[in-house]
Design a protein around this motif. Sequence first.
Motif, PDB file in Angstrom:
ATOM      1  N   GLU A  94      39.493  91.337  69.236  1.00 35.06           N
ATOM      2  CA  GLU A  94      40.989  91.479  68.516  1.00 35.06           C
ATOM      3  C   GLU A  94      41.139  92.584  67.621  1.00 35.06           C
ATOM      4  N   LEU A  95      39.924  93.510  67.449  1.00 38.07           N
ATOM      5  CA  LEU A  95      40.191  94.591  66.688  1.00 38.07           C
ATOM      6  C   LEU A  95      39.963  95.900  67.151  1.00 38.07           C
ATOM      7  N   ALA A  96      39.366  95.947  68.519  1.00 38.55           N
ATOM      8  CA  ALA A  96      38.979  97.218  68.738  1.00 38.55           C
ATOM      9  C   ALA A  96      40.249  98.488  68.899  1.00 38.55           C
ATOM     10  N   HIS A  97      39.807  99.435  68.325  1.00 37.09           N
ATOM     11  CA  HIS A  97      40.623 100.698  68.181  1.00 37.09           C
ATOM     12  C   HIS A  97      42.430 100.154  67.645  1.00 37.09           C
ATOM     13  N   LYS A  98      41.921  99.500  66.703  1.00 38.20           N
ATOM     14  CA  LYS A  98      43.312  98.973  66.112  1.00 38.20           C
ATOM     15  C   LYS A  98      43.287  99.626  64.771  1.00 38.20           C
ATOM     16  N   PRO A  99      44.358 100.414  64.319  1.00 39.53           N
ATOM     17  CA  PRO A  99      44.517 100.995  62.964  1.00 39.53           C
ATOM     18  C   PRO A  99      44.345 100.033  61.846  1.00 39.53           C
ATOM     19  N   ALA A 100      43.866 100.177  60.743  1.00 39.28           N
ATOM     20  CA  ALA A 100      43.996  99.544  59.749  1.00 39.28           C
ATOM     21  C   ALA A 100      43.846 100.311  58.137  1.00 39.28           C
ATOM     22  N   LEU A 101      44.801  99.984  57.378  1.00 36.67           N
ATOM     23  CA  LEU A 101      44.879 100.497  56.012  1.00 36.67           C
ATOM     24  C   LEU A 101      44.192  99.473  55.005  1.00 36.67           C
ATOM     25  N   LEU A 102      43.129 100.070  54.457  1.00 38.80           N
ATOM     26  CA  LEU A 102      42.493  99.419  53.193  1.00 38.80           C
ATOM     27  C   LEU A 102      43.185  99.689  52.042  1.00 38.80           C
ATOM     28  N   VAL A 103      43.347  98.429  51.173  1.00 40.10           N
ATOM     29  CA  VAL A 103      44.122  98.426  49.981  1.00 40.10           C
ATOM     30  C   VAL A 103      43.089  97.704  48.999  1.00 40.10           C
ATOM     31  N   ALA A 104      42.310  98.189  48.003  1.00 40.29           N
ATOM     32  CA  ALA A 104      41.519  97.524  47.073  1.00 40.29           C
ATOM     33  C   ALA A 104      42.147  97.322  45.789  1.00 40.29           C
ATOM     34  N   VAL A 105      41.871  96.057  45.478  1.00 42.35           N
ATOM     35  CA  VAL A 105      42.650  95.434  44.030  1.00 42.35           C
ATOM     36  C   VAL A 105      41.601  95.374  43.270  1.00 42.35           C
ATOM     37  N   SER A 106      41.776  95.937  42.049  1.00 41.28           N
ATOM     38  CA  SER A 106      40.882  95.726  40.998  1.00 41.28           C
ATOM     39  C   SER A 106      41.663  95.195  39.754  1.00 41.28           C
ATOM     40  N   GLU A 172      51.532 103.274  66.663  1.00 43.28           N
ATOM     41  CA  GLU A 172      52.076 103.754  67.616  1.00 43.28           C
ATOM     42  C   GLU A 172      51.440 104.573  68.683  1.00 43.28           C
ATOM     43  N   ALA A 173      50.681 105.607  68.043  1.00 42.19           N
ATOM     44  CA  ALA A 173      49.806 106.548  68.846  1.00 42.19           C
ATOM     45  C   ALA A 173      48.747 105.962  69.625  1.00 42.19           C
ATOM     46  N   MET A 174      48.301 104.904  68.983  1.00 44.55           N
ATOM     47  CA  MET A 174      46.940 104.393  69.602  1.00 44.55           C
ATOM     48  C   MET A 174      47.240 103.317  70.724  1.00 44.55           C
ATOM     49  N   VAL A 175      48.537 103.004  70.924  1.00 45.59           N
ATOM     50  CA  VAL A 175      48.731 101.831  72.180  1.00 45.59           C
ATOM     51  C   VAL A 175      47.999 102.426  73.321  1.00 45.59           C
ATOM     52  N   PRO A 176      48.187 103.664  73.913  1.00 44.45           N
ATOM     53  CA  PRO A 176      47.587 104.071  75.233  1.00 44.45           C
ATOM     54  C   PRO A 176      45.874 104.315  74.965  1.00 44.45           C
ATOM     55  N   VAL A 177      45.485 104.655  73.825  1.00 46.70           N
ATOM     56  CA  VAL A 177      44.135 104.797  73.288  1.00 46.70           C
ATOM     57  C   VAL A 177      43.599 103.638  73.533  1.00 46.70           C
ATOM     58  N   ARG A 178      44.173 102.574  72.632  1.00 45.50           N
ATOM     59  CA  ARG A 178      43.413 101.165  72.430  1.00 45.50           C
ATOM     60  C   ARG A 178      43.186 100.680  74.085  1.00 45.50           C
ATOM     61  N   LYS A 179      44.440 100.817  74.736  1.00 46.97           N
ATOM     62  CA  LYS A 179      44.261 100.215  76.079  1.00 46.97           C
ATOM     63  C   LYS A 179      43.331 100.642  76.947  1.00 46.97           C
ATOM     64  N   LEU A 180      43.109 101.951  76.859  1.00 44.53           N
ATOM     65  CA  LEU A 180      42.135 102.703  77.727  1.00 44.53           C
ATOM     66  C   LEU A 180      40.731 102.348  77.192  1.00 44.53           C
ATOM     67  N   ALA A 181      40.371 102.204  75.890  1.00 47.22           N
ATOM     68  CA  ALA A 181      39.267 101.949  75.235  1.00 47.22           C
ATOM     69  C   ALA A 181      38.667 100.653  75.360  1.00 47.22           C
TER      70      ALA A 181
END
Length: 193
Positions: A94-106, A172-181
């Motif tokens: 589900e997650l391989a080579h998928k970009p993620a932004l971390l948001v910490a809440v305190s 957007e940039a990771m679409v071909p990278v994710r597919k290949l990886a």
Amino acid sequence: MKTLIISGSQRAESESLRIAGLLNSRYFGSAADLLDLATKPLPEWDGTGFDRDDVKAVKQRVADADALVLVVPEWNGMAPSSIKNFFLWCGVAELAHKPALLVAVSAGTGGAYVINEMRTSSYKNARLLYLPEHLLYRDVANLWTADEPTKSDTFLAERTQYALDVLQAYAEAMVPVRKLAVETMGRFANGMS
């Protein structure tokens, strides 16, 4: 691009959920998919049943996303078990080579430990691609609540837009990278440690 926002708190009506909802409405026009872990969409991981029917819907939502925003509260300097449980259920498929932004809440002045913990312990086998950018929302009960935005509200709103723009570019940039990886990882599905 499809974005999945995950509210990582297991507490109902949490600040994490409020922030996740605000991110969705303010920055995605309410078009992002929002997964609230407080609703217990995933059973507690027991080491069995990777293909359980009760988790297939969540795994499909994650797989369908092009990018993730993880809103994670800091509880006693740690990420809560609900977000850790998420990473036990959702992995490389589900997650391989998928970009993620971390948001910490305190609730206070923390949040940095959660960023470190998530970067350290949740990406290796999942192969999730955390952005170099992250967001820290401190004193969160007072963030974006005033009738007139404070200086901090304005700065964090602008910083959030910047980070989400970077997330979009990565997605957007990771679409071909994710597919290949994903197609070629074969016997190397687990990361090295």
